[in-house]
Motif scaffolding. Sequence first.
Motif, mmCIF file in Angstrom:
data_model
loop_
_atom_site.group_PDB
_atom_site.id
_atom_site.type_symbol
_atom_site.label_atom_id
_atom_site.label_comp_id
_atom_site.label_asym_id
_atom_site.label_seq_id
_atom_site.Cartn_x
_atom_site.Cartn_y
_atom_site.Cartn_z
ATOM 1 N N GLN A 203 -1.989 7.681 2.265
ATOM 2 C CA GLN A 203 -2.125 6.436 3.241
ATOM 3 C C GLN A 203 -0.229 6.358 3.320
ATOM 4 O O GLN A 203 0.732 6.432 2.687
ATOM 5 C CB GLN A 203 -2.383 5.250 2.414
ATOM 6 N N PRO A 204 0.542 5.696 4.550
ATOM 7 C CA PRO A 204 1.610 5.268 4.429
ATOM 8 C C PRO A 204 1.862 4.066 3.938
ATOM 9 O O PRO A 204 1.105 3.145 3.739
ATOM 10 C CB PRO A 204 1.868 5.107 6.287
ATOM 11 N N VAL B 222 0.683 -1.049 0.005
ATOM 12 C CA VAL B 222 -0.193 0.260 -0.040
ATOM 13 C C VAL B 222 0.591 1.518 -0.006
ATOM 14 O O VAL B 222 1.602 1.493 0.427
ATOM 15 C CB VAL B 222 -0.417 -0.055 0.608
ATOM 16 N N GLY B 223 0.398 2.096 -1.250
ATOM 17 C CA GLY B 223 1.583 3.501 -0.428
ATOM 18 C C GLY B 223 0.418 4.717 -1.427
ATOM 19 O O GLY B 223 -0.387 4.723 -1.628
ATOM 20 N N SER B 224 0.916 5.415 -1.539
ATOM 21 C CA SER B 224 0.043 7.006 -1.322
ATOM 22 C C SER B 224 0.497 7.333 -3.191
ATOM 23 O O SER B 224 1.643 7.042 -3.856
ATOM 24 C CB SER B 224 0.412 7.955 -0.820
ATOM 25 N N GLY B 225 -0.718 8.356 -3.762
ATOM 26 C CA GLY B 225 0.143 8.856 -4.948
ATOM 27 C C GLY B 225 -0.509 8.989 -6.186
ATOM 28 O O GLY B 225 -1.160 7.661 -6.041
ATOM 29 N N ARG B 226 -0.274 9.330 -6.859
ATOM 30 C CA ARG B 226 -0.616 8.885 -8.333
ATOM 31 C C ARG B 226 0.150 8.139 -9.170
ATOM 32 O O ARG B 226 1.223 7.972 -8.693
ATOM 33 C CB ARG B 226 -1.336 10.103 -9.204
ATOM 34 N N MET C 80 5.218 -5.006 7.199
ATOM 35 C CA MET C 80 6.704 -3.383 7.376
ATOM 36 C C MET C 80 5.442 -1.922 6.924
ATOM 37 O O MET C 80 4.693 -2.192 6.110
ATOM 38 C CB MET C 80 7.845 -3.577 6.086
ATOM 39 N N ARG C 81 5.952 -1.106 7.687
ATOM 40 C CA ARG C 81 5.417 0.364 7.680
ATOM 41 C C ARG C 81 6.867 1.175 8.004
ATOM 42 O O ARG C 81 7.254 0.755 8.473
ATOM 43 C CB ARG C 81 4.417 0.177 8.604
ATOM 44 N N VAL C 82 6.724 2.172 6.648
ATOM 45 C CA VAL C 82 7.230 2.960 6.962
ATOM 46 C C VAL C 82 7.141 3.923 7.499
ATOM 47 O O VAL C 82 6.464 4.428 7.441
ATOM 48 C CB VAL C 82 7.563 3.161 5.374
ATOM 49 N N ASP C 83 7.971 4.295 8.797
ATOM 50 C CA ASP C 83 8.076 5.020 9.443
ATOM 51 C C ASP C 83 9.231 6.284 9.698
ATOM 52 O O ASP C 83 8.971 7.637 10.324
ATOM 53 C CB ASP C 83 7.776 4.617 11.244
ATOM 54 N N SER C 84 10.154 5.737 9.071
ATOM 55 C CA SER C 84 11.560 6.310 9.160
ATOM 56 C C SER C 84 12.173 7.607 8.286
ATOM 57 O O SER C 84 10.682 7.358 7.790
ATOM 58 C CB SER C 84 12.515 5.502 8.548
ATOM 59 N N ASP C 85 12.660 8.210 8.040
ATOM 60 C CA ASP C 85 13.102 9.550 7.366
ATOM 61 C C ASP C 85 14.164 8.559 6.195
ATOM 62 O O ASP C 85 15.507 8.444 6.295
ATOM 63 C CB ASP C 85 14.106 10.206 8.166
ATOM 64 N N PHE C 86 13.292 8.098 4.878
ATOM 65 C CA PHE C 86 13.605 7.631 4.063
ATOM 66 C C PHE C 86 14.358 8.849 2.936
ATOM 67 O O PHE C 86 15.350 7.825 2.594
ATOM 68 C CB PHE C 86 12.632 6.973 2.960
ATOM 69 N N PHE C 87 14.137 9.861 3.211
ATOM 70 C CA PHE C 87 14.741 10.766 1.634
ATOM 71 C C PHE C 87 15.895 10.690 3.031
ATOM 72 O O PHE C 87 17.290 11.116 1.942
ATOM 73 C CB PHE C 87 14.141 11.855 2.032
ATOM 74 N N GLY C 88 16.203 11.107 3.737
ATOM 75 C CA GLY C 88 17.487 11.241 4.739
ATOM 76 C C GLY C 88 18.656 9.927 4.261
ATOM 77 O O GLY C 88 19.379 9.800 4.376
ATOM 78 N N ALA C 89 17.588 8.860 4.646
ATOM 79 C CA ALA C 89 18.401 7.170 4.222
ATOM 80 C C ALA C 89 19.419 7.239 2.309
ATOM 81 O O ALA C 89 19.688 7.222 2.507
ATOM 82 C CB ALA C 89 17.830 6.277 4.428
ATOM 83 N N CYS C 90 18.523 7.763 1.737
ATOM 84 C CA CYS C 90 18.424 7.778 0.518
ATOM 85 C C CYS C 90 19.743 9.466 0.061
ATOM 86 O O CYS C 90 20.280 8.415 -0.226
ATOM 87 C CB CYS C 90 17.412 8.571 -0.475
ATOM 88 N N LEU C 91 19.606 10.115 0.788
ATOM 89 C CA LEU C 91 20.389 11.192 0.685
ATOM 90 C C LEU C 91 21.862 11.284 0.908
ATOM 91 O O LEU C 91 23.166 11.446 1.204
ATOM 92 C CB LEU C 91 20.180 12.400 0.985
#
Length: 278
Positions: free
Chosen positions: A207-208, A151-155, A223-234
């Motif tokens: 939705q998360p 499950v995720g958000s966005g078009r 699994m539910r994503v609650d972390s700073d994934f952009f920080g991990a990506c950068l």
Amino acid sequence: MKKIGFIDYYLDEWHANNYPAFFENVVGDEMKVCYAWAKIDAPNGMTNKEWSEKYNIPLLNTVEEVIEKSDYIIVLSPDNPEMHLELTDLPLKSGKPVYVDKTFAPTLADARKIFENADKHGTPCYSSSALNFTPELKNVKKEGITRINSVGSGRFEIYAIHQIEQIVNLMGPDAKRVMYLGKSDHPAMLIEFLNGRIAQINHFMDQPFSMSIGYEDGTTASMRVDSDFFGACLSSMAEFFRTSEIPVPHSQTLAVIAIIEAGNKARNNPYEWVEVGN
């Protein structure tokens, strides 16, 4: 301090607006966005000149100038992947590390051309969804997965990559066919992998990102994503710039794009299987 150059279709978009601060949070003054160029002004928003003044990042006149002055290059255009073949052409001939924002390409043919350009000129590059680096994903056992419900958000056309890349990360690149489950405000799609393994992506606005995962031995995980994934990506991107070691295999990126391309075709023929290219 190492200098990062932005190359974009237009600069007033979420990634260009936020990546400079994200980099500062992750690496301090080790590397910094110092230059930018974009092909057009944002259709709705700040002009490139206004963006440059707001973020205090010099706007250069040509792609060549950005490449010359930068140590590392980020090709953005996250919402217009059809521009990536053009925008990456000169950066990938430079030999300097290049990150290409999601979604890498609209078609598998374009994706192959982009990587071929990089390989021909010995330029290290990669592309990825930020969700591919979320710490929660690293804690999921990959062996024996037979079913994923995501499950995720966005078009779909812009954000499907976030779910699909996580699924390919876990289940591998050998997707065979996809089926779009109806034209609705909340689209869903099945992805069939080798040996009949199935993943389903579901889009619900706001939705998360989360997954339910089934294994061949009958056990399950979530699994539910609650972390700073952009920080991990950068953080991963910064390490790539330091070392030129690619964190996401090109084979994974090509598999993701092949699924997205098949998914876009399947949207026109709901409830029918569409083969994934290879």
